[in-house]
Design an enzyme around this catalytic site. Structure first.
Site, PDB file in Angstrom:
ATOM      1  N   CYS B  97       0.844  -1.202   0.000  1.00 49.41           N
ATOM      2  CA  CYS B  97       0.000   0.000   0.000  1.00 49.41           C
ATOM      3  C   CYS B  97       0.877   1.249   0.000  1.00 49.41           C
ATOM      4  O   CYS B  97       1.561   1.515  -0.972  1.00 49.41           O
ATOM      5  CB  CYS B  97      -0.976  -0.032   1.175  1.00 49.41           C
ATOM      6  SG  CYS B  97      -2.278   1.209   1.016  1.00 49.41           S
ATOM      7  N   HIS B 231      -3.719  -5.297   0.808  1.00 44.34           N
ATOM      8  CA  HIS B 231      -3.084  -5.610   2.092  1.00 44.34           C
ATOM      9  C   HIS B 231      -3.140  -7.106   2.405  1.00 44.34           C
ATOM     10  O   HIS B 231      -4.056  -7.544   3.113  1.00 44.34           O
ATOM     11  CB  HIS B 231      -3.800  -4.861   3.217  1.00 44.34           C
ATOM     12  CG  HIS B 231      -3.529  -3.396   3.251  1.00 44.34           C
ATOM     13  ND1 HIS B 231      -2.484  -2.849   3.944  1.00 44.34           N
ATOM     14  CD2 HIS B 231      -4.174  -2.360   2.672  1.00 44.34           C
ATOM     15  CE1 HIS B 231      -2.490  -1.533   3.808  1.00 44.34           C
ATOM     16  NE2 HIS B 231      -3.506  -1.206   3.028  1.00 44.34           N
ATOM     17  N   GLU B 233      -1.372  -8.641   4.533  1.00 43.62           N
ATOM     18  CA  GLU B 233      -1.206  -8.833   5.986  1.00 43.62           C
ATOM     19  C   GLU B 233      -2.539  -8.698   6.711  1.00 43.62           C
ATOM     20  O   GLU B 233      -2.678  -9.159   7.845  1.00 43.62           O
ATOM     21  CB  GLU B 233      -0.160  -7.846   6.540  1.00 43.62           C
ATOM     22  CG  GLU B 233      -0.658  -6.445   6.898  1.00 43.62           C
ATOM     23  CD  GLU B 233      -0.974  -5.557   5.694  1.00 43.62           C
ATOM     24  OE1 GLU B 233      -0.846  -6.020   4.539  1.00 43.62           O
ATOM     25  OE2 GLU B 233      -1.385  -4.398   5.893  1.00 43.62           O
TER      26      GLU B 233
END
Lengths: 1013, 272
Positions: B97, B231, B233
């Site tokens: 990002c 994202h 994660e």
């Protein structure tokens, strides 16, 4: 600033295949959506005015390396892009340049200056930058005036506009704002304010000084300065013995403001009830109805760590971690500057969390807004913004504040009513987390200051922005309200400070901390001084945004992004090293003492000396009168409709702003940064069905969670504020139950926003409004006790009235009830969307004929005349909590596939929303509901808003066990999740309502689509 | 061979996904440490001591002057040699990002063999004109040399950005990145069958930002430096999924996004 030249840099996006000027296009779309003004094309130019001693080569390099994206932008220095007849051919018809007024926070400019310093440290350090945005228009309809266009693009309270009209543009005269230099200000020595004057003069001093103190309070201050002991001490310190300095008077005004001292909630109230004949006295609503119930509950539970006295309420979430929560309002600033007001609201409440105990880390935000109707076409008093503009500005402010701070916005609501046209209500909440104990053994929720600890001010500098916020929010808003109370936040400065202070806490070098909010240093140091019994600070060392501020201004300025920290002298070096690493400003401004006084110096001169006891306890108690006379309302006119007609009613109801999907608005909040959001604002197969409450799992990889929910139901206040509060609290609890909260650990926050409730010439109906407050508090106590739901924090905002152009608009009495609770295992969390065709649908809870002030009644009174009268939802809290506990137990054994609360629009809207989640309709038979209440009719069954009701679905294999689990509670089987596109309600053999799912969804999504995409 | 690769997770100046990014590297078997940019500038820490560098998401410097520009400049000017040495020594780098924006603006992505740090692509405002948080489906290029995405086909992940439109205005250059298999992942319609990634625009909101040819992430010519807007994660565990309550058993908790971190840590473990 010296003689360094101002370089003008202009940057515009290259428009190439596949690339557009998105900023310009956004303005074009918004003018079309909000105003129906169709403009062919809009382009944009970002401008930087750079005042710095740069060489020609440096200027050229910085254009490439800093100001311009060389791949997609075109930039020039010291020439006008508009003179480039290739880039902009033909030239624009209108060009409008917007820039900030002098002294207003310009975040991009500060960032640019920082970037320049990275490249050229010397030039950057000596430099100054200001930004502008220029919009260029082509194909503007003839009847659109340049001035009107400029008004849509800027807020004159904080911004300036330079307009090149059609005529200017034809002659290639382009707009050019000057550098926003602040006019020099004159340092004023502290003045002495003579209080040995008539009562009328005392009142005048308060009014002209924006002190917001009443006569009794001014007299209390007058009496203090007549005290011989006080006079002797002052003489000794070289202060005027018989009268306060302006610094002292300002400090008292901030500390004693309604905003800080909650005078209405602390008042002695003589209450009469014309219905029951009650005639009684209440000594503080706060102590009686909010504190006492919490203290009683604290006897029964072991997880209440810190309630009411700190910046947020703290609960022991588990053995290792505690959670805290705070909700604030920022209504007055948001009325004047929706963007800046709302942004400072959210970053301000983040600091409340950072200022709790020894400092907590903010991990989740909540945002609840009350606006005027976004499609309002009626009259708007001069000086107020249209509600759609307020809504866009407020939304953009909390979006920027929350997203840039890296805190997910996990829960919220939007409510619309024309009485919010004057002051919008902007509730901003934050949840924080902190370790129960630090490495040195101290409990993090307990502040541990000692005399001798050094007082630091960290974060931003002090300016003339934000002077008088606390007192200003304690009076009515008028066209004369000061623009100095308006500010723009700087989330990145604050984010750096949060990172730094959490590290300082963990290193054990923070002894005490609090935020600089309302009242600035006067409140933050003044309050902490109470803990050690004194403090002394030197205002001359406080870093300023602008030289020349007078002592009283430095003391009360509410400039943003500042915390006040106490550090032991031996830890100061480590503290300052951390500040340097994070590039956070940190200045030692004084120390805590046990002198009994709050001493304020400017250099060697004492400019204020206030005894701590008088500062905090000298405020006389207000005495007020309230009288309850029940209001009268006509009933709605119910139309005669068939099942299809009833479907149309449902479609209209779902398209009303209060019920309509807020997805477009909510999606632009980051709701899952930090990697913890388990139940999100949206669920369902298409990610568009509304969630009831947030579930977060803050420890990565750990299944223990927390639930965050809210309830807000101001409509019912028109009939009875007791019902309004009962419904709000029940809604918050019900929402939390829907996702599987642990009912043994739920805590609440009460945020009252009321119209002025003190009888005066301006408020002739003050007795009634105060009686509404009394009833509201009684409901809060009754329901919280029954739900074993302690209030751990709260706030009241008691002057939500505006008078503009001679017109007064007061908000309806509004309570936001926010809830934070435990979740034992987030893998068992439940969402609101129906899961599978064939699942059994049940309605839990009793349905009564309760349509008073319902969303349906409001709609019908608008479309068919008549009133909103009828029975408002009543509460049987014991019955509800029994049902909620049974449902929670069923959820913990995974018997429940979905759960959705019934609120605005009743069962029918709840069913439609759960159907959106599975993208198919169903047929339900509600015959059994009519057994709950023999007075129930079809309208009440479909759209009534009885409390304590939850719509659930259960897998077919689990329905027997589920029904057994709910034995003894109202649990009506209605049907099963279907596969078609229709929602059908039947009563036995009779069709009551038939609606097409796609039609319902389209209308529900269209109302607040924000000018999609 | 290192048993436990050390990952530096950059922090400071408005980076805000550092805590969860650190957590996922730990879950994937690395020893992760948050490192403030200024610790690298002052020499208190050195990239040399780490095997992996992660630039997490956030709003570094408030996205002012274009997302990633100012943090990219700190890396490009204040610690240029450290960064270049790290990349040239064959250690894996990931930017997520805002971290991706940083790597693109500083010229590390799509990058070149020389690690010249010249910017050739950009990430600009979504065509929608606004920031949004929504879940998308990514499809991975199995011919890409990217070490982070080895063996991956599709993944559901959230995007949370306002400036995620990936652009390379030079059409020939863009074509070259495709030919060199530097385009690692693209937005696809989840109702299609794998593989379906294509150049024709996938409609909003399936492609949330109108990126050229639906590009979501790219790598450098070596495949070691990887950046993407979504994202991964944020999908480290199943109970963070967008529709997990509809998807049954959660006893196997690991989320789809973890595969990327397993790959990165595994590469470091086997090759450094």
């Amino acid at each position: 600033m010296g003689a360094a030249p101002v370089h003008r840099i202009e940057v515009t996006p290259r428009v190439l295949p596949g690339l557009q000027d998105t900023r310009g296009e956004g303005v074009r779309r918004q003018l079309a959506y909000d105003h129906g003004v169709e403009i062919e094309s809009v382009r944009s130019i970002t401008g930087y005015m750079v005042r710095a001693p740069l060489t020609g080569a440096q200027l050229f390099d910085s254009l490439r390396d800093l100001f311009t994206d060389p791949v997609i932008e075109h930039g020039v220095a010291n020439q006008s892009l508009l003179d480039d007849d290739v880039m902009f051919a033909p030239p624009p018809e209108i060009a409008i340049q917007i820039g900030f007024k002098p002294g207003v926070t310009d975040n991009p400019a500060q960032a640019a200056l920082g970037g320049l310093t990275t490249l050229y440290p010397d030039a950057g350090a000596a430099g100054d930058v200001a930004t502008t945005m220029t919009y260029l228009f082509w194909g503007v309809p003839e009847d659109v005036e340049e001035k009107w266009l400029a008004d849509q693009l800027h807020n004159p309270m904080i911004e300036r506009a330079a307009i090149a009209t059609r005529i200017h543009c034809r002659s290639a005269i382009w707009p050019e704002l000057p550098f926003p230099d602040r006019p020099p200000i004159q340092f004023e020595e502290p003045a002495v304010v003579d209080l040995e004057v008539s009562d009328a003069e005392l009142e005048r001093i308060s009014e002209t000084g924006l002190l917001a103190l009443n006569l009794a309070e001014m007299q209390a201050i007058q009496a203090q300065y007549r005290d011989l002991g006080v006079r002797a001490l002052r003489e000794e310190q070289g202060l005027p013995p018989e009268a306060p300095t302006d610094v002292e008077l300002e400090c008292l005004a901030q500390t004693w403001s309604e905003h800080c001292k909650h005078k209405t909630f602390a008042a002695l109230i003589h209450h009469k009830d014309t219905e029951t004949g009650e005639d009684s006295t209440i000594d503080s609503l706060f102590k009686t109805h909010i504190v006492q119930p919490t203290l009683d509950i604290a006897e029964e539970v072991d997880w209440l760590l810190s309630v009411f006295h700190d910046n947020s309420g703290v609960i022991a979430w588990n053995d290792d971690w505690s959670l805290c929560m705070k909700v604030e309002t920022h209504n007055s600033p948001s009325a004047l500057d929706p963007y800046g007001g709302a942004m400072t609201g959210i970053v301000g409440v983040n600091r409340d969390i950072l200022g709790t105990g020894l400092g907590a880390r903010p991990i989740a935000n909540t945002d609840v807004f009350c606006f005027g109707p976004p499609d309002w076409s009626g009259h708007i008093p001069k000086g107020l913004f249209h509600p759609s503009r307020v809504m866009r500005g407020v939304h953009a402010g909390v979006r920027a504040g929350g997203n840039e701070s890296g805190i997910p916005t996990v829960n919220g609501a939007m409510v619309f009513d024309e009485r919010y046209l004057g002051k919008p209500l902007v509730y901003c909440g934050t949840v924080g987390i902190m370790p129960r104990r630090l490495a040195d053994g101290r409990e993090s929720h307990v502040k541990t200051p000692s005399p001798g600890d050094v007082i630091y001010m960290t974060g931003g500098k002090v300016g003339s922005d934000g002077i008088h916020g606390a007192t200003f929010s304690s009076i009515e808003l008028t066209e004369d309200s000061p623009s100095s109370a308006v500010q723009i936040g700087d989330p990145i400065t604050q984010k750096k400070m949060v990172d730094m202070l959490v590290e300082a806490r963990d290193a054990g070098i923070v002894q005490v901390t609090t935020d600089n909010g309302a009242g600035g240093l006067s409140s933050s140091v003044g309050e902490l001084a109470e803990l050690t019994g004194g403090a002394t600070i030197d205002l001359s060392v406080v870093p300023l945004k602008q030289a020349g501020l007078s002592p009283w201004e430095i003391l009360v300025s509410e400039s943003q992004e500042r915390m006040t920290i106490g550090v032991k002298p031996e830890d100061c070096a480590e503290f300052e090293t951390l500040a340097e690493l994070h590039e956070v400003e940190a200045t030692a401004i004084g120390e805590f003492t046990d002198s009994g006084n709050f001493e304020v110096r400017y250099g060697d001169t004492v400019v204020a000396l206030l005894p701590i006891e008088f500062l905090h306890d000298g405020l006389p108690q207000l005495e007020l009168v309230s009288e309850w006379v029940p209001p009268e309302h006509e009933s709605p006119n119910f139309p005669d409709v068939d099942a299809e007609g009833m479907g149309d009613v449902l479609a209209s109801l779902m398209a009303r702003p209060n019920v309509a999907s807020k997805e477009w608005w909510v999606r632009s909040y980051d709701h899952e940064v930090i990697g913890q959001t388990v139940i999100k604002p949206f669920c369902g197969v298409n990610h568009d069905a509304p969630g009831d409450a947030a579930v977060i799992a803050p420890l990565h990889g750990d299944t223990r969670g927390a639930v965050i929910s809210c309830g807000i139901t101001p409509r019912y206040s028109d009939i009875d504020t007791y019902a309004m509060v009962a419904a709000s609290v029940d809604e918050a609890v019900r929402n939390a139950v829907c996702v599987g909260v642990d009912l043994d650990m739920i805590a609440g926050l009460d945020n009252f926003c009321w119209p002025d409730a003190i009888v005066s010439e301006k408020t002739p109906d003050g007795k009634y409004k105060l009686a509404q407050l009394v009833r509201a508090n009684r409901a809060l106590e009754d329901v919280c006790r029954a739900y074993r739901l302690p209030c751990i924090s709260g706030k009241d905002s008691m002057k939500n009235d505006v008078t503009f152009d001679g017109e007064k608009i007061s908000v309806p009495p509004t309570l936001l009830y926010s809830l934070i609770g435990n979740h034992r295992d987030v893998r068992k969390a439940v969402s609101s969307d129906f899961k599978q065709a064939g699942d059994a649908i049940y309605l839990l809870g009793e349905t009564h004929q309760e349509l008073g002030a319902s969303e349906l009644a409001c709609m019908l009174s608008e479309s068919h005349g008549g009133g909103i009268g009828g029975q408002v939802p009543s509460i049987d809290a014991e019955r509800n909590i029994g049902l909620y506990r049974a449902l929670s137990a069923a959820m913990s054994t995974r018997l429940v596939a979905s759960a959705h609360d019934c609120s605005d629009g009743g069962l029918a809207t709840a069913l439609a929303e759960s159907c959106f989640g599975v993208d198919s309709g169903c047929t339900v038979d509600i015959e059994r509901l009519f057994a709950d209440d023999e007075g129930l009719d079809d309208w009440g069954a479909l759209f009534g808003e009885s409390l304590g009701r939850i719509l659930v679905s259960v897998a077919p294999d689990d329905s027997e066990a589920f029904e057994a689990a709910m034995a003894g509670h109202a649990c009506h089987h209605l049907g099963k999740v279907g596969e078609g596109d229709e929602i059908v309600f039947v009563n036995g053999g009779e069709n009551l309502l038939r609606a097409d799912l796609a039609t319902l969804r389209d209308g529900w999504k269209a109302t607040l689509d924000g000018g999609a995409p | 061979m290192v048993d436990t690769p050390r990952a530096a997770v950059l922090t400071g100046f408005g980076i805000n996904c550092d805590v969860e990014t650190m957590a996922v590297f730990e879950m994937a078997g690395a020893e992760a440490q948050r490192v403030h940019v200024n610790q690298l500038v002052s020499g208190a820490d050195s990239l040399e001591d780490f095997h992996i560098l992660a630039v997490p998401g956030g709003f570094s410097f408030g996205d002012h002057l274009g997302s990633g520009r100012l943090l990219g400049n700190r890396l490009r000017f204040a610690i240029r040699e450290q960064v270049c040495d790290f990349v040239r020594s064959g250690k894996p780098v990931i930017g997520i990002c805002n971290g991706f924006q940083v790597l693109v603006k500083m010229g590390l992505l799509p990058g070149d063999e020389e690690v010249s740090l010249s910017q050739t692509a950009s990430l600009t405002l979504n065509d929608s004109g606004h920031y949004e948080d929504r879940w998308v489906t990514l499809e991975f290029n199995d011919a890409s040399p990217c070490v982070w995405t080895d063996g991956l086909e599709r993944m559901r992940v959230p995007v949370r950005h306002g400036e995620g439109k990936f652009v390379v205005p030079d059409a020939e250059l863009l074509q070259r990145y495709f030919e060199q298999q530097q385009v690692v992942c693209r937005y696809v319609d989840p109702s299609t069958r794998y593989p379906s990634a294509a150049d024709e625009p996938v409609p909003y909101p399936l492609c949330p930002n109108a990126s050229m040819r639906n590009i979501a992430g790219v790598c450098d010519p070596t495949g070691l430096v990887f950046g993407l807007m979504p994202h991964p994660e944020a999908n480290f565990t199943k109970w963070l999924g967008a529709t997990w309550t509809r998807e049954g058993d959660q006893s196997d908790w690991e989320g789809e996004g973890m595969a990327i971190f397993h790959n990165g840590v595994g590469y470091a473990r086997n090759n450094l």
